[in-house]
Design a protein around this motif. Structure first.
Motif, short mmCIF file in Angstrom:
data_model
loop_
_atom_site.label_atom_id
_atom_site.label_comp_id
_atom_site.label_asym_id
_atom_site.label_seq_id
_atom_site.Cartn_x
_atom_site.Cartn_y
_atom_site.Cartn_z
N ALA A 122 0.85 -1.19 0.00
CA ALA A 122 0.00 0.00 0.00
C ALA A 122 0.88 1.24 0.00
N GLU A 123 0.49 2.23 -0.80
CA GLU A 123 1.21 3.50 -0.86
C GLU A 123 0.20 4.63 -0.69
N GLY A 124 0.55 5.60 0.13
CA GLY A 124 -0.31 6.77 0.30
C GLY A 124 -1.46 6.54 1.24
N GLU A 125 -2.34 7.52 1.25
CA GLU A 125 -3.49 7.52 2.16
C GLU A 125 -4.64 6.70 1.60
N GLU A 126 -5.49 6.23 2.50
CA GLU A 126 -6.73 5.59 2.10
C GLU A 126 -7.56 6.62 1.34
N PHE A 127 -8.26 6.18 0.29
CA PHE A 127 -9.11 7.10 -0.47
C PHE A 127 -10.42 6.41 -0.82
N GLU A 128 -11.36 7.21 -1.27
CA GLU A 128 -12.67 6.67 -1.62
C GLU A 128 -12.86 6.70 -3.13
N GLU A 129 -13.35 5.59 -3.67
CA GLU A 129 -13.67 5.49 -5.08
C GLU A 129 -15.04 4.82 -5.17
N ALA A 130 -15.98 5.48 -5.82
CA ALA A 130 -17.36 4.97 -5.93
C ALA A 130 -17.95 4.64 -4.57
N GLY A 131 -17.60 5.46 -3.57
CA GLY A 131 -18.15 5.28 -2.23
C GLY A 131 -17.54 4.15 -1.43
N ILE A 132 -16.42 3.57 -1.93
CA ILE A 132 -15.78 2.43 -1.26
C ILE A 132 -14.33 2.81 -0.93
#
Length: 141
Positions: A122-132
């Motif tokens: 994993a690289e970087g911050e958690e993010f949201e895509e299509a609400g997930i």
């Protein structure tokens, strides 16, 4: 569980099975907007997993400006937890061109452990895509 085979989906019939699996998992189950789900189909290489000849999972890869992106890993609910996702990842990685030195994907949070088994980090911050919630993951060679 019976025999699992992962094949490259090249026929119209196989591609229809791929899209049906993704519609069930992403659009119906996870409420992903169809216009997001079905982007970039033409430039993608698609795969279909069969369990005892029954379509059960799908995924794809495509070349992007960054490198090679693995995408749309979808396993039908009744087939989850049986190693089919791992079979997909293994097959897709083996299919990539020899010059694929930057390989990445956007993993749903609950699938990070699967991809980590194949050398993705994993690289970087958690993010949201299509609400997930997702993490970008990169494979280190």
């Amino acid at each position: 569980m019976g025999t699992v085979r992962v094949v490259k989906a090249t026929t119209k019939e196989d591609l229809e099975k791929v899209f049906a699996i993704r519609r069930t998992v992403f659009v119906d189950e996870q409420n992903c907007p169809p216009e997001i789900e079905y982007a970039n189909e033409e430039e993608s290489i698609h795969f279909l997993a069969l369990s005892d000849q029954q379509p059960c999972a799908a995924c794809r890869w495509r070349k992007t400006d960054l490198g090679y992106k693995l995408e749309r890993f979808a396993v039908l609910k009744e087939f989850r937890g049986k190693g089919i996702g791992a079979a997909l990842v293994s097959t897709v990685l083996a299919d990539l061109p020899a010059d694929a030195h930057y390989v990445y994907l956007n993993s749903q949070v609950n699938a990070v452990g699967l991809y980590a088994k194949f050398g993705f980090e994993a690289e970087g911050e958690e993010f949201e895509e299509a609400g997930i919630k997702h993490y970008k993951m990169v494979k280190h060679f």
